[in-house]
Design a protein around this motif. Structure first.
Motif, PDB file in Angstrom:
ATOM      1  N   ARG A 461      -8.154  -7.369   7.531  1.00 44.09           N
ATOM      2  CA  ARG A 461      -7.426  -8.303   6.671  1.00 44.09           C
ATOM      3  C   ARG A 461      -6.638  -7.497   5.655  1.00 44.09           C
ATOM      4  O   ARG A 461      -7.201  -6.681   4.919  1.00 44.09           O
ATOM      5  CB  ARG A 461      -8.399  -9.254   5.958  1.00 44.09           C
ATOM      6  CG  ARG A 461      -7.656 -10.345   5.153  1.00 44.09           C
ATOM      7  CD  ARG A 461      -8.624 -11.187   4.334  1.00 44.09           C
ATOM      8  NE  ARG A 461      -9.312 -10.338   3.368  1.00 44.09           N
ATOM      9  CZ  ARG A 461     -10.641 -10.307   3.215  1.00 44.09           C
ATOM     10  NH1 ARG A 461     -11.414 -11.090   3.938  1.00 44.09           N
ATOM     11  NH2 ARG A 461     -11.177  -9.501   2.325  1.00 44.09           N
ATOM     12  N   LEU A 462      -5.339  -7.746   5.662  1.00 42.63           N
ATOM     13  CA  LEU A 462      -4.472  -7.061   4.717  1.00 42.63           C
ATOM     14  C   LEU A 462      -4.410  -7.896   3.441  1.00 42.63           C
ATOM     15  O   LEU A 462      -4.052  -9.078   3.480  1.00 42.63           O
ATOM     16  CB  LEU A 462      -3.082  -6.919   5.332  1.00 42.63           C
ATOM     17  CG  LEU A 462      -1.971  -6.401   4.425  1.00 42.63           C
ATOM     18  CD1 LEU A 462      -2.263  -4.975   3.964  1.00 42.63           C
ATOM     19  CD2 LEU A 462      -0.634  -6.450   5.164  1.00 42.63           C
ATOM     20  N   ASP A 463      -4.794  -7.312   2.339  1.00 42.29           N
ATOM     21  CA  ASP A 463      -4.757  -8.023   1.060  1.00 42.29           C
ATOM     22  C   ASP A 463      -3.423  -7.739   0.360  1.00 42.29           C
ATOM     23  O   ASP A 463      -2.737  -6.775   0.661  1.00 42.29           O
ATOM     24  CB  ASP A 463      -5.910  -7.567   0.155  1.00 42.29           C
ATOM     25  CG  ASP A 463      -7.266  -7.953   0.711  1.00 42.29           C
ATOM     26  OD1 ASP A 463      -7.312  -8.805   1.622  1.00 42.29           O
ATOM     27  OD2 ASP A 463      -8.278  -7.390   0.231  1.00 42.29           O
ATOM     28  N   LYS A 464      -3.128  -8.567  -0.614  1.00 45.91           N
ATOM     29  CA  LYS A 464      -1.873  -8.477  -1.339  1.00 45.91           C
ATOM     30  C   LYS A 464      -1.656  -7.101  -1.985  1.00 45.91           C
ATOM     31  O   LYS A 464      -0.560  -6.573  -2.028  1.00 45.91           O
ATOM     32  CB  LYS A 464      -1.867  -9.556  -2.428  1.00 45.91           C
ATOM     33  CG  LYS A 464      -0.472 -10.018  -2.771  1.00 45.91           C
ATOM     34  CD  LYS A 464      -0.505 -11.304  -3.573  1.00 45.91           C
ATOM     35  CE  LYS A 464       0.912 -11.819  -3.703  1.00 45.91           C
ATOM     36  NZ  LYS A 464       0.969 -13.199  -4.136  1.00 45.91           N
ATOM     37  N   VAL A 468      -7.093  -2.919   2.715  1.00 47.82           N
ATOM     38  CA  VAL A 468      -7.391  -3.522   4.012  1.00 47.82           C
ATOM     39  C   VAL A 468      -8.904  -3.674   4.163  1.00 47.82           C
ATOM     40  O   VAL A 468      -9.653  -2.713   3.999  1.00 47.82           O
ATOM     41  CB  VAL A 468      -6.840  -2.646   5.154  1.00 47.82           C
ATOM     42  CG1 VAL A 468      -7.239  -3.215   6.514  1.00 47.82           C
ATOM     43  CG2 VAL A 468      -5.325  -2.536   5.044  1.00 47.82           C
ATOM     44  N   GLU A 503     -15.590  -5.887   4.497  1.00 44.83           N
ATOM     45  CA  GLU A 503     -15.916  -7.261   4.124  1.00 44.83           C
ATOM     46  C   GLU A 503     -17.428  -7.430   4.277  1.00 44.83           C
ATOM     47  O   GLU A 503     -18.061  -6.728   5.082  1.00 44.83           O
ATOM     48  CB  GLU A 503     -15.157  -8.233   5.058  1.00 44.83           C
ATOM     49  CG  GLU A 503     -15.423  -9.706   4.829  1.00 44.83           C
ATOM     50  CD  GLU A 503     -15.166 -10.162   3.401  1.00 44.83           C
ATOM     51  OE1 GLU A 503     -16.111 -10.031   2.570  1.00 44.83           O
ATOM     52  OE2 GLU A 503     -14.054 -10.627   3.104  1.00 44.83           O
ATOM     53  N   LEU A 556       3.889 -10.297   3.318  1.00 46.29           N
ATOM     54  CA  LEU A 556       2.964 -11.358   2.895  1.00 46.29           C
ATOM     55  C   LEU A 556       3.680 -12.480   2.155  1.00 46.29           C
ATOM     56  O   LEU A 556       3.266 -13.639   2.214  1.00 46.29           O
ATOM     57  CB  LEU A 556       1.850 -10.776   2.014  1.00 46.29           C
ATOM     58  CG  LEU A 556       0.775  -9.967   2.741  1.00 46.29           C
ATOM     59  CD1 LEU A 556      -0.232  -9.427   1.733  1.00 46.29           C
ATOM     60  CD2 LEU A 556       0.064 -10.802   3.800  1.00 46.29           C
ATOM     61  N   GLU A 560      -1.766 -14.691   0.212  1.00 47.64           N
ATOM     62  CA  GLU A 560      -2.709 -13.770  -0.434  1.00 47.64           C
ATOM     63  C   GLU A 560      -3.092 -12.635   0.522  1.00 47.64           C
ATOM     64  O   GLU A 560      -3.351 -11.513   0.090  1.00 47.64           O
ATOM     65  CB  GLU A 560      -3.991 -14.511  -0.832  1.00 47.64           C
ATOM     66  CG  GLU A 560      -3.859 -15.366  -2.088  1.00 47.64           C
ATOM     67  CD  GLU A 560      -3.492 -14.536  -3.312  1.00 47.64           C
ATOM     68  OE1 GLU A 560      -4.168 -13.510  -3.555  1.00 47.64           O
ATOM     69  OE2 GLU A 560      -2.521 -14.911  -3.994  1.00 47.64           O
ATOM     70  N   SER A 561      -3.158 -12.982   1.792  1.00 56.46           N
ATOM     71  CA  SER A 561      -3.608 -11.975   2.755  1.00 56.46           C
ATOM     72  C   SER A 561      -3.236 -12.426   4.155  1.00 56.46           C
ATOM     73  O   SER A 561      -2.831 -13.574   4.374  1.00 56.46           O
ATOM     74  CB  SER A 561      -5.132 -11.802   2.659  1.00 56.46           C
ATOM     75  OG  SER A 561      -5.763 -12.994   3.076  1.00 56.46           O
ATOM     76  N   GLU A 562      -3.383 -11.521   5.081  1.00 57.81           N
ATOM     77  CA  GLU A 562      -3.144 -11.855   6.487  1.00 57.81           C
ATOM     78  C   GLU A 562      -4.138 -11.051   7.326  1.00 57.81           C
ATOM     79  O   GLU A 562      -4.336  -9.866   7.098  1.00 57.81           O
ATOM     80  CB  GLU A 562      -1.704 -11.461   6.861  1.00 57.81           C
ATOM     81  CG  GLU A 562      -1.341 -11.659   8.307  1.00 57.81           C
ATOM     82  CD  GLU A 562      -1.022 -13.115   8.666  1.00 57.81           C
ATOM     83  OE1 GLU A 562      -0.696 -13.887   7.739  1.00 57.81           O
ATOM     84  OE2 GLU A 562      -1.115 -13.465   9.850  1.00 57.81           O
ATOM     85  N   SER A 563      -4.753 -11.749   8.270  1.00 55.24           N
ATOM     86  CA  SER A 563      -5.731 -11.058   9.114  1.00 55.24           C
ATOM     87  C   SER A 563      -5.166 -10.792  10.492  1.00 55.24           C
ATOM     88  O   SER A 563      -4.347 -11.562  11.003  1.00 55.24           O
ATOM     89  CB  SER A 563      -7.010 -11.895   9.223  1.00 55.24           C
ATOM     90  OG  SER A 563      -7.598 -12.010   7.955  1.00 55.24           O
TER      91      SER A 563
END
Lengths: 734, 460
Positions: A461-464, A468, A503, A556, A560-563
């Motif tokens: 998951r890539l966070d803002k 990762v 995570e 993004l 907020e994020s993209e998995s």
């Protein structure tokens, strides 16, 4: 290819918490108010449950009591074969078998409560504790006492033995082995409305989820499983948390409060899963050139009182039983029998340490009988590149057995060592030294089409902020998985290691990337993750760290994020026939050799380990310190298996349920080890890595046995290689 | 009771603690210091190792009453002012940590070892952490980590003591707390005695129902397992210093019965005169047990496998038994009367061991166990030879450790055969089968040990 993060000794991601005492293991979790849960187990080995009587004069008002009638769903333990009840209702097959559960907020009161419960069982005084007793059918637990049979066949063993110049047969035995993680099994469970939450010491959160779903008839969304810090597992927390988790959740259902269950050491040893005892009859035929032409084996495992997952352990044991040799005629019969002991389960090596003990001890025995060196005999028979295993699996560039063997002989400088040992032995009246080797391998990942069936999904998951998160259900239990997986992601994304984080391992936060077993996490899950990283890089084209954050922010937008998720892709070449046991049992194998030098005291027959040398091919080494730590730890467990570890029975139950009498190696028993790696990258592993976790367990026992044979000229067939057994054999052979 | 402790420099007052509540539970449950782990609850695994009054100790074998008024260092106290101790930093990168559950115990044992001037020698390091089990690492990287820390650790004098603890105490009241478990549910009664007289009166009053909590390394596991029949126990922490001195005069060596095996192995007088006792002391349990267990306790326990007893028998030790108004001395060789039966009278306790100084031609102590540390011996053999006087003593082969009086008679005769030796040995001891070994193995091993000892002695 030169890597940046893979291959580097980065700091373990979980280690600061562990050196400061901040890491919260299950028993360290202390809600404001909670119940302590305990199990009420059978007090006989075999019988029929008549009832559970709670003392009517005792005040039960603050207790929570659960028996099978409280189970909302199925009363069964979810496994490969779900034949074990979660709580017994009628038949009792082993001492300590769970019958009911009790909880109280006060541990002291809980003990009092347990004393006021009487279990009524019509005892059956006849029971079977060992494979031989089971086969004698002194008591039939299930029809013929046989849970399952399997077969591997190639060529024609009858003509093989007919044409053989030499034929040698013997029977080998191995005992139970306890995982002896320092943290006993522990689980805490609570309910949030209709949702069940289970947090604890476990290897496989999705196994626990499957168990709870079955027991409570719940959907995925209503069962949240969270891994706490795990204080060692080694297979011992693969299947047992499915039982303990369901127990705790049942109590929590009635308590309306969290319920914590922490096994005491004696209980943990007495009733949780162990390595299967084995009995292996092995017959080898050689031609006049000492070529191993024929192998016949009957490999019997003691499954314990329920089958549960024994069949997959049998499979792995059989699929390693033929050793690293090219053999044209092979027949291996595998059998799982029933005994009145707790169900046996997973333990590092998963059947292979048992079969390798037989095969690798027997090779040396045959060499002794034929008057040829065990080294030479192996050289003649090693499987070559382009050769094949008895399942028909073609081995191409994967085979590294000769390479690790050559490297070991070079490292120990064998001719010099031989002379040193022989000189020592000719001068000493009370001591004998010996050197032995064992050559072995381990297939990484699930057996056969197991990985296809698992169809694991992992992701990132890539966070803002550009960080990762690694999304896997694979647990960190000390082996370093979370560090290694983070390294693979960092490497694949070409990002600094500290931009990657794990995570929480929680079934509501991470996909089912499969269980943390079978030496599969680095190789299988790591590769799935690497491919997920490729997806992210396809989506976001960054060239360097400098433009990374900018590109992430563009990609993004407001999100907020993209998995990015990826499912396991089976390498194209792997084909497996589950029915006939033909084909590619494992995608690849890690190859290894141990050399062990020992000294035997001729007065007490105690064995002292003098030197342990290991050479292995594990593909690309992702983290050298963690990798050698895995190997050293595995070696020491295998030395325990070789020399000390044994479950002793008294009246059908385990007697030595403590650290004083269940003997694992202490720091004083272990010499400095020489561990080294050859690197033959695996093209379907992340950056060339293979699985390593179980490999080191496979070779210790036969290497020690062969060293004892070298020192004393005696042939032992039974683990542990105790001074009592050595003395007896030595005196017999004099 | 009211429990006053200084833990990691912080003062704590806890009211309403049960006397026999384990220090481990006080730390973990009452103070939420959960870094100290429980792996076995019986003093075997080392996960609960702490430092108490500058001595290494197992929190699972320590009751509240024994810990009262002490200074304690736990894993949480190694970090100072937000900075990790060097050994923590090194453990982080050396591979010494895998699952981490044994780590706090190892760190505390290693910290204590280094703080007390421990060397870089690998065998010394192994001995110092021999009471700690690890199942993950294979130990190598732990040893490396301790070695590497050796030169980097610096220790302030009295670093955990009063300086910080002047601060106001944290007060915790457990008086109304219900969920307070203690070491047993049959509620044994534990008293703290402040004088020798109080101890004697206590022993007189409760007779065979009384026990002494000195090291408590056997009694607490036994209570927890439900095997301890005695009901009343005296904690002797307050008088321990009076009875743990090791002194000598021209003629004798005097060992206070409450001296620990760690005291014994490091004491210069013992090291000079009673080498085999040092040897025995180093093989009792792991190092943590050696730091807690007392020699008097080992004798009074009466176990057939009591490691120190054969080593004391070969020095022909005398034990001093103290009661309210008198003292008497008795040879250790006549102290045991049967399995766990001793010549000890109501109101008496073992106060001292007296050993006459002698020059020996040869002494020795050998043990055969199931592994090289933390074992209960399968066979032990000790010997001393002074002029014509030979003493042989064996452990774990009979109801109590004993001299091999029959074997002594013929042992050095020129024409002795191994068969004759076995014949005499059988008059002395008939070893039994148990959980650890077989009677046959024990007998043969003892015979072999004796035979090779004889060969060595005849050479001298």
């Amino acid at each position: 290819m030169k890597h940046k993060v893979v291959g580097a000794n980065v700091t373990r991601v979980d280690v600061k918490e562990k050196v400061t005492g901040a890491a919260k293991y299950t028993d360290d979790i202390q809600p404001d108010s909670f119940y302590w849960g305990a199990q009420i187990g059978s007090n006989v080995v075999s019988g029929v449950l008549k009832g559970v009587i709670k003392n009517p004069d005792f005040d039960w008002s603050d207790f929570v009591y659960v028996d099978a009638s409280d189970i909302p769903g199925e009363n069964e333990v979810e496994s490969v074969v779900s034949d074990m009840p979660l709580l017994a209702t009628k038949e009792i097959r082993y001492w300590g078998q769970p019958i009911a559960l009790l909880a109280h907020r006060d541990k002291h009161q809980l003990e009092e409560g347990l004393k006021n419960i009487k279990i009524e069982i019509e005892e059956n005084p006849i029971y079977v504790s060992t494979i031989d007793e089971s086969l004698s059918l002194k008591k039939e637990i299930i029809p013929q006492n046989i849970f399952k049979k399997r077969k591997i066949e190639r060529g024609d063993i009858e003509s093989g033995f007919e044409n053989a110049k030499y034929v040698f047969e013997d029977i080998y035995y191995t005992p139970h082995q306890e995982q002896m993680y320092i943290e006993p099994n522990a689980i805490i469970s609570w309910w949030e409305g209709e949702k069940i939450v289970v947090k604890g010491s476990m290897q496989c959160p999705y196994y626990v989820q499957a168990s709870i779903k079955t027991v409570f008839h719940k959907e995925d969304k209503d069962v949240e499983i969270i891994q706490a810090y795990v204080g060692g597992a080694f297979g011992g927390k693969e299947d047992y948390p499915s039982i303990l988790g369901a127990h705790a959740a049942l109590l929590a259902m009635k308590a309306n409060e969290p319920v914590k269950m922490v096994y005491e050491r004696a209980q943990d040893i007495s009733i949780t899963t162990k390595r299967h005892p084995s009995k292996t009859t092995i017959k080898m035929g050689f031609d006049e050139n000492h070529k191993l032409t024929t192998l016949q084996m009957e490999f019997i495992l003691d499954g314990g009182s329920y089958e549960t997952m024994s069949s997959v352990i049998l499979a792995r044991g059989m699929l390693h039983a033929f050793g690293p040799y090219e053999i044209p005629n092979v027949k291996i019969d595998g059998i799982i029998v029933a005994t009145n002991t707790p169900p046996n389960g997973a333990f590092r090596g998963f059947g292979a340490p048992q079969s390798f003990f037989a095969t690798e001890s027997h090779i040396d025995y045959c060499a002794l009988k034929m008057g040829i060196s065990p080294f030479k005999l192996r050289e003649i028979n090693f499987v070559q590149r382009g050769g094949s295993f008895p399942t028909g699996q073609l081995l191409e560039n994967d085979v590294m057995i000769r390479e690790v063997y050559d490297e070991l002989l070079k490292r120990v400088n064998y001719p010099v060592l031989r002379k040193e040992i022989d000189d020592f032995n000719s001068l000493s009246n009370t001591k004998r030294r010996g050197f032995g080797i064992a050559t072995f391998f381990h297939g990484a990942g699930f057996t056969g089409s197991g990985e296809v069936r698992l169809a694991s999904i992992a992701g990132i998951r890539l966070d803002k902020n550009g960080k990762v998160a690694v999304l896997v259900a694979n647990t960190e239990m000390g082996q370093g998985a979370h560090t290694v997986l983070s390294q693979i992601v960092a490497e694949a994304l070409e990002l600094p290691f500290d931009m990657i984080y794990m995570e929480e391992v929680n079934t509501q936060k991470v996909p089912n990337s499969g269980p943390t077993v079978a030496s599969r996490t680095t190789m299988i899950v790591g590769e799935v993750l690497r491919r997920a990283c490729v997806k992210m890089r396809d989506a976001i084209k960054y060239n360097s760290l400098d433009d990374y954050l900018e590109k992430v922010s563009q990609y993004l937008g407001d999100k907020e994020s993209e998995s990015f998720f990826q499912q396991h892709l089976q390498p194209p070449k792997i084909k497996w026939d589950d029915v006939n046991y033909r084909g590619d049992a494992y995608g690849t194998y890690a190859w290894a050799i141990y050399g062990v030098e020992i000294e035997v005291d001729l007065r007490s027959f105690e064995v002292t380990l003098k030197n342990i040398i290991s050479v292995m091919d594990i593909g690309e080494v992702v983290h050298p310190i963690l990798a050698s730590g895995q190997i050293e730890g595995g070696i020491v467990q295998s030395m325990g298996y070789a020399l000390y570890e044994n479950i002793i029975f008294k009246n059908g139950r385990f007697w030595n349920a403590d650290f004083t009498n269940y003997i694992i190696p202490s720091i004083v028993d272990i010499p400095k080890m020489d561990v080294s790696f050859l690197n033959n990258p695996y093209s379907y592993g992340p950056f060339g890595a293979k699985g390593i976790g179980e490999l080191p367990m496979n070779g210790g026992a036969p290497a020690v046995n062969n060293a004892i044979k070298d020192a004393l000229g005696i042939h032992l067939t039974k683990l542990p290689l105790s001074p009592e057994q050595i003395m007896e054999a030595y005196e017999r052979d004099l | 009771m009211r429990l006053e402790l200084v833990i990691n420099g912080q003062r704590y007052t806890i009211d309403g603690v049960l006397e026999d509540r384990r220090l481990l539970d006080v730390l973990r449950e009452d103070l939420h210091l959960t870094g100290t782990k429980e792996g076995c609850g019986e003093g075997e695994c080392g996960a609960c190792t702490i430092i108490m009054n500058n001595e290494i100790r197992l929190a699972c074998l320590t009751t509240a009453i024994q810990a009262n008024n002490s200074e304690i260092l736990t894993i949480e106290g190694l970090e100072k002012d937000g900075k990790l101790a060097p050994i923590q930093e090194i453990f982080m990168r050396s591979g010494a940590v895998q699952c981490g559950f044994c780590t706090p115990g190892f760190l505390i044992s290693a910290y204590h070892y280094l703080k007390n001037g421990g060397s870089k020698d690998v065998d010394s390091i192994r001995h110092a952490v021999s009471g700690n089990f690890c199942r993950c690492t294979g130990y190598s990287k732990i040893i490396d980590g301790i070695q590497e820390s050796h030169d980097l650790m610096s220790f302030e004098k009295n670093e955990n003591s009063s300086k910080n603890s002047e601060k106001e105490a944290t007060f915790i009241d457990l008086t109304t707390e219900k969920k307070q478990n203690s070491i047993n549910s049959n509620k044994k009664n534990i008293f703290s005695v402040s004088t020798k007289e109080e101890l004697c009166e206590f022993l007189k009053k409760y007779g065979s129902e009384a026990g002494i909590l000195a090291g408590a390394t056997d009694i607490i596991p036994s209570i927890r397992k439900g095997g301890e029949k005695r009901l009343y126990f005296a904690d002797v922490s307050k008088i321990k210093s009076q009875f743990s001195e090791i002194v000598e005069d021209d003629k004798n060596i005097y060992i206070g019965a409450m001296a620990t095996f760690k005291d014994i192995q490091h004491n210069p007088i013992i090291k000079k005169h009673l080498f085999e006792l040092v040897h025995a002391a180093k093989t009792i349990g792991g190092y943590t047990i050696q730091a807690m267990g007392t020699i008097g306790g080992n004798i009074a326990n009466g176990s057939p496998a009591a490691d120190s007893v054969p080593a004391l028998l070969i020095y022909d030790a005398t034990i001093e038994l103290t009661s309210l108004n008198s003292k008497r001395e008795i040879k250790l060789s006549s102290f045991y009367l049967g399995y766990k039966k001793m010549d000890i009278m109501r109101g008496e306790f073992i106060s001292k061991i007296v050993i006459e100084k002698k020059q020996f031609i040869s002494t020795g102590f050998e043990e055969v166990g199931s592994r090289k540390a933390v074992f209960i011996s399968k066979v032990s053999l000790a010997h001393s030879l002074k002029d014509e006087e030979l003493i042989l003593a064996a452990g774990s082969v009979s109801a109590f450790p004993k001299r091999l009086l029959e074997v002594e008679k013929i042992f050095l005769k020129q024409d002795l055969t191994k068969d004759t030796l076995l014949e005499y040995l059988s008059k002395d001891v008939i070893p039994l089968d148990d959980i650890r070994s077989t009677g046959e193995y024990r007998q043969k091993t003892l015979l072999n040990l004796l035979w090779s000892l004889r060969e060595n002695l005849l050479k001298k």
